[in-house]
Design a protein around this motif. Structure first.
Motif, PDB file in Angstrom:
ATOM      1  N   ALA A   7     -42.075 -16.742  30.791  1.00 37.82           N
ATOM      2  CA  ALA A   7     -42.521 -17.630  31.871  1.00 37.82           C
ATOM      3  C   ALA A   7     -41.526 -18.744  32.146  1.00 37.82           C
ATOM      4  CB  ALA A   7     -43.894 -18.211  31.517  1.00 37.82           C
ATOM      5  N   ALA A  50     -40.382  -6.903  32.812  1.00 36.95           N
ATOM      6  CA  ALA A  50     -41.841  -6.967  32.868  1.00 36.95           C
ATOM      7  C   ALA A  50     -42.510  -5.596  32.761  1.00 36.95           C
ATOM      8  CB  ALA A  50     -42.287  -7.650  34.157  1.00 36.95           C
ATOM      9  N   PHE A  98     -48.486 -15.485  34.917  1.00 37.20           N
ATOM     10  CA  PHE A  98     -48.325 -14.349  34.009  1.00 37.20           C
ATOM     11  C   PHE A  98     -49.686 -13.898  33.465  1.00 37.20           C
ATOM     12  CE2 PHE A  98     -43.976 -15.178  34.364  1.00 37.20           C
ATOM     13  CZ  PHE A  98     -43.237 -14.211  33.702  1.00 37.20           C
TER      14      PHE A  98
END
Length: 262
Positions: A90, A75, A108
């Motif tokens: 996701a 991320a 997200f």
């Protein structure tokens, strides 16, 4: 580097440690647009997650300069350096953290991020060793310590200190969010941070934009002097007359356990 900024950071670190009694270091965090002038600082020997790096600075005082490739969490390149997240990221959370992909994607989508190419690296170090004004300062502590911090922020403002919590991206919530919004943020450590970098079951995280350090410190000292929120708590009963039932036990004459039925 900036000697004036270093001296200011040393003073701020001392003040916060004096009125807050934190466990570990206050973590100064800085996003870097260029690596010029930062060559003396070492990068991690092996990739680690950002939450691990921040906790290394907190617990063992480590100074870290990291680029996207130094972070072992998928991320970080996306939220901190504007790169695309892996396709279907996701979906990784469906069936355990979220019921379905739609719920996971909403989490997200709620996360802030920096633009592509805006920054080249991240720098973190104990506040007293930070050679520049930090973008934000990350402080760990219990609920009573958090009360001191957000109480100090509200002292001149009033109103509410609004909290936005989620179970994804705690590192983003205490770095990107306060930098972009220029207001402090209070976060509950998420599952990843708990598993990788935070042994405490009670710690919360408060992040203060560097430009607000003096104001919040000044307000915290004033609250302490005027009977407002402080840490440790004031414990006014330390000077009260002793109350039963222990008062009965401590009497010079005829004292005893009055609470015991005869």
């Amino acid at each position: 580097m900036d000697e004036k900024a270093l001296k200011r950071n040393q003073d701020m670190a001392k003040q916060y440690k004096d009125f807050l009694c934190p466990e570990g270091n206050l973590v100064a965090f800085k996003m870097l647009k260029s690596l010029d002038g930062w060559e003396e600082f070492k990068k991690p020997k092996k990739p680690r997650t950002l939450c691990q790096m921040i906790s290394q600075t907190r617990y063992i005082g480590r100074t870290i300069l990291a680029e996207a490739e130094d972070c072992s969490c998928y991320a970080v390149p996306g939220y901190f350096f504007g790169e695309d997240l892996p396709e279907g990221a996701a979906k990784r959370y469906v069936g355990w953290q979220f019921e379905n992909e739609e719920a996971a994607q909403k989490s997200f989508d709620a996360m802030p991020s920096f633009e592509r190419g805006e920054y080249k690296a991240m720098f973190m170090t104990p506040l007293e060793r930070c050679p520049v004004e930090p973008d934000t300062v990350i402080i760990f502590g219990n609920a009573s310590q958090m009360l001191v911090l957000y109480g100090a922020y509200l002292r001149n403002r009033g109103g509410n200190f609004d909290i936005s919590v989620g179970n994804q991206g705690t590192c983003v919530r205490v770095t990107v969010a306060p930098i972009q919004d220029n207001i402090p943020k209070l976060a509950i450590p998420g599952n990843a941070w708990k598993l990788l970098a935070l042994p405490s079951n009670t710690d919360l995280i408060f992040s203060i934009p560097g430009a607000l350090l003096e104001e919040i410190a000044d307000s915290a000292w004033k609250l302490r002097k005027t009977g407002g929120s402080r840490y440790p708590a004031a414990w006014q009963h330390l000077d009260w007359d002793i109350q039963p039932p222990i008062a009965d036990l401590l009497k010079a004459d005829g004292g005893g356990p009055s609470w015991v039925k005869k």
